[in-house]
Design a protein around this motif. Structure first.
Motif, short mmCIF file in Angstrom:
data_model
loop_
_atom_site.label_atom_id
_atom_site.label_comp_id
_atom_site.label_asym_id
_atom_site.label_seq_id
_atom_site.Cartn_x
_atom_site.Cartn_y
_atom_site.Cartn_z
N TYR A 1 48.70 30.54 34.84
CA TYR A 1 49.31 29.68 35.85
C TYR A 1 49.56 30.46 37.15
O TYR A 1 49.27 29.96 38.24
N ALA A 2 50.07 31.66 37.01
CA ALA A 2 50.34 32.47 38.20
C ALA A 2 49.05 32.84 38.92
O ALA A 2 49.02 32.97 40.15
N THR A 3 47.95 33.01 38.15
CA THR A 3 46.68 33.44 38.73
C THR A 3 45.93 32.31 39.40
O THR A 3 45.37 32.46 40.49
N LYS A 4 45.90 31.12 38.74
CA LYS A 4 45.03 30.04 39.20
C LYS A 4 45.76 28.78 39.65
O LYS A 4 45.14 27.89 40.22
N CYS A 5 47.06 28.67 39.36
CA CYS A 5 47.73 27.39 39.60
C CYS A 5 48.88 27.47 40.60
O CYS A 5 49.39 26.43 41.01
N GLY A 6 49.35 28.65 40.90
CA GLY A 6 50.47 28.76 41.81
C GLY A 6 50.08 28.37 43.22
O GLY A 6 48.91 28.16 43.53
N PRO A 7 51.05 28.28 44.13
CA PRO A 7 50.72 27.94 45.51
C PRO A 7 49.82 29.00 46.12
O PRO A 7 50.02 30.20 45.90
N PRO A 8 48.77 28.59 46.83
CA PRO A 8 47.84 29.57 47.40
C PRO A 8 48.51 30.44 48.45
O PRO A 8 49.36 29.98 49.21
N THR A 9 48.15 31.68 48.47
CA THR A 9 48.65 32.61 49.49
C THR A 9 47.48 33.03 50.38
O THR A 9 46.41 33.38 49.88
N PRO A 10 47.65 32.99 51.68
CA PRO A 10 46.53 33.35 52.57
C PRO A 10 46.14 34.81 52.40
O PRO A 10 46.98 35.69 52.31
N GLU A 11 44.85 35.03 52.35
CA GLU A 11 44.31 36.38 52.21
C GLU A 11 43.43 36.67 53.42
O GLU A 11 42.37 36.06 53.59
N PRO A 12 43.85 37.56 54.29
CA PRO A 12 43.01 37.85 55.46
C PRO A 12 41.68 38.47 55.09
O PRO A 12 40.69 38.25 55.77
N VAL A 13 41.65 39.22 54.02
CA VAL A 13 40.41 39.84 53.55
C VAL A 13 40.26 39.52 52.07
O VAL A 13 41.21 39.66 51.30
N PRO A 14 39.08 39.03 51.63
CA PRO A 14 38.90 38.75 50.21
C PRO A 14 39.17 40.00 49.38
O PRO A 14 38.65 41.08 49.68
N PRO A 15 40.01 39.88 48.35
CA PRO A 15 40.31 41.05 47.53
C PRO A 15 39.12 41.43 46.67
O PRO A 15 38.24 40.60 46.39
N PRO A 16 39.01 42.69 46.24
CA PRO A 16 37.91 43.08 45.36
C PRO A 16 38.04 42.40 44.01
O PRO A 16 39.12 41.99 43.59
N LEU A 17 36.91 42.27 43.33
CA LEU A 17 36.91 41.66 42.00
C LEU A 17 37.74 42.50 41.04
O LEU A 17 37.71 43.74 41.09
N THR A 18 38.47 41.84 40.18
CA THR A 18 39.28 42.51 39.17
C THR A 18 38.73 42.17 37.80
O THR A 18 37.93 41.24 37.64
N PRO A 19 39.15 42.91 36.76
CA PRO A 19 38.73 42.53 35.41
C PRO A 19 39.07 41.09 35.06
O PRO A 19 38.30 40.42 34.38
N MET A 20 40.21 40.58 35.53
CA MET A 20 40.57 39.19 35.29
C MET A 20 39.54 38.25 35.91
O MET A 20 39.15 37.25 35.30
N ASP A 21 39.08 38.57 37.12
CA ASP A 21 38.06 37.74 37.77
C ASP A 21 36.79 37.67 36.94
O ASP A 21 36.15 36.63 36.83
N GLU A 22 36.41 38.80 36.35
CA GLU A 22 35.20 38.82 35.54
C GLU A 22 35.34 37.93 34.31
O GLU A 22 34.40 37.25 33.90
#
Length: 296
Positions: A251-272
């Motif tokens: 929920y915290a990763t995919k469902c919480g309110p979006p936060t603006p990211e000026p630069v796309p963050p690098p891929l994490t193990p969770m993203d994979e």
């Protein structure tokens, strides 16, 4: 000239030796030991690194599950750490059917032709990706997610859409014995968090995003964090405490309110892992599309 010829012959011999060594060190999967309800397998990747994993099941008809405590995740855990997934066209060119491209784990995984292997620890299970050439052609899921989805689709025409299928298993509940006869009702959540993540992370499942986020929030809030000591049922039963924690993470990763990211963050193990679950969902849809229509 003689010295040059000697050098060339030595170089050719060395190259042949390297090629032979690389063939000996090809990625492979071996059974270490096996009974009806217990299994130990050895996985070797393309760099000749090896790991052994143990699996168990209560009866011969149930799905295998991993019992290896070394699997801490979720993350790509072993083998090639940069997964690339084969397209349907690529799988067809290799003679791999939709059902072979995504299947439930079994000892039949041994003897499969493969060039490398990637093992993922997911929220609720494990997935083993078998590489053919430059991409993962087959995904073997350890646990019941794939089998349960196929069985639902075989009995209910409405479950032929993989997004709806996964939403249903994400939001599954059972009656709560503590509920009073006249209400209110607080059913016990029994989510498969891999199913929740597969929908929440898939742009093709936008219609189900709000529903799975609501179900993840309910599972998250159902149990106390940290768990009380001593544990209080039902959160101490059927891995619900662990599922509740994973639901909070999702929920915290995919469902919480979006936060603006000026630069796309690098891929994490969770993203994979989320990308893997999206790939599983898309391959599952190909399997469901091939099913014959149910009789009215």
């Amino acid at each position: 000239m003689q010295k040059l010829c000697t050098v060339i012959v030595a170089a050719l011999a060395l190259a042949a030796s390297v090629r032979a060594a690389s063939l000996d060190a090809a990625a492979r999967i071996e059974v270490v030991s096996q009974t009806v309800t217990a299994l130990s397998m050895r996985f070797v990747d393309a760099l000749d690194r090896a790991t052994t994993l143990d699996f168990t099941r209560a009866t011969p008809t149930e799905c295998w599950r991993t019992t290896s405590t070394a699997l801490i995740g979720p993350m790509p855990w072993f083998g090639n750490p940069a997964p690339v997934y084969a397209s349907p066209a690529r799988c067809r060119s290799l003679g791999i059917t939709a059902e072979q491209a995504l299947t439930t784990f079994d000892v039949a995984i041994c003897g499969r032709p493969l060039d490398d292997v990637t093992i993922f620890k997911t929220f609720d299970g494990m997935a083993i990706g078998l590489w053919r050439g430059r991409s993962i052609a087959e995904i073997w899921y350890v646990g019941s997610l794939v089998q349960d989805a196929v069985e639902r689709a075989q009995s209910d025409q409405h479950m032929r859409a993989s997004c709806e299928n996964m939403r249903a298993v994400c939001c599954a509940t059972i009656p709560n014995p503590a509920d009073p006869p006249t209400g209110p009702s607080h059913p016990i959540p029994t989510p498969d968090i891999d199913a929740c993540a597969g929908v929440a992370n898939n742009p093709n499942c936008a219609d189900g995003h709000e529903a799975v986020c609501s179900c993840a929030a309910y599972a998250c809030e159902f149990c106390a964090h940290p768990a009380p000591m001593p544990p209080v049922p039902p959160c101490s039963e059927n891995d619900l405490q662990k599922k509740s924690i994973n639901a909070c993470i999702l929920y915290a990763t995919k469902c919480g309110p979006p936060t603006p990211e000026p630069v796309p963050p690098p891929l994490t193990p969770m993203d994979e892992v989320l990308r893997l679950l999206q790939e599983i969902l898309e391959r599952l849809q190909l399997v469901l599309d091939r099913m014959p229509a149910l009789n009215p």
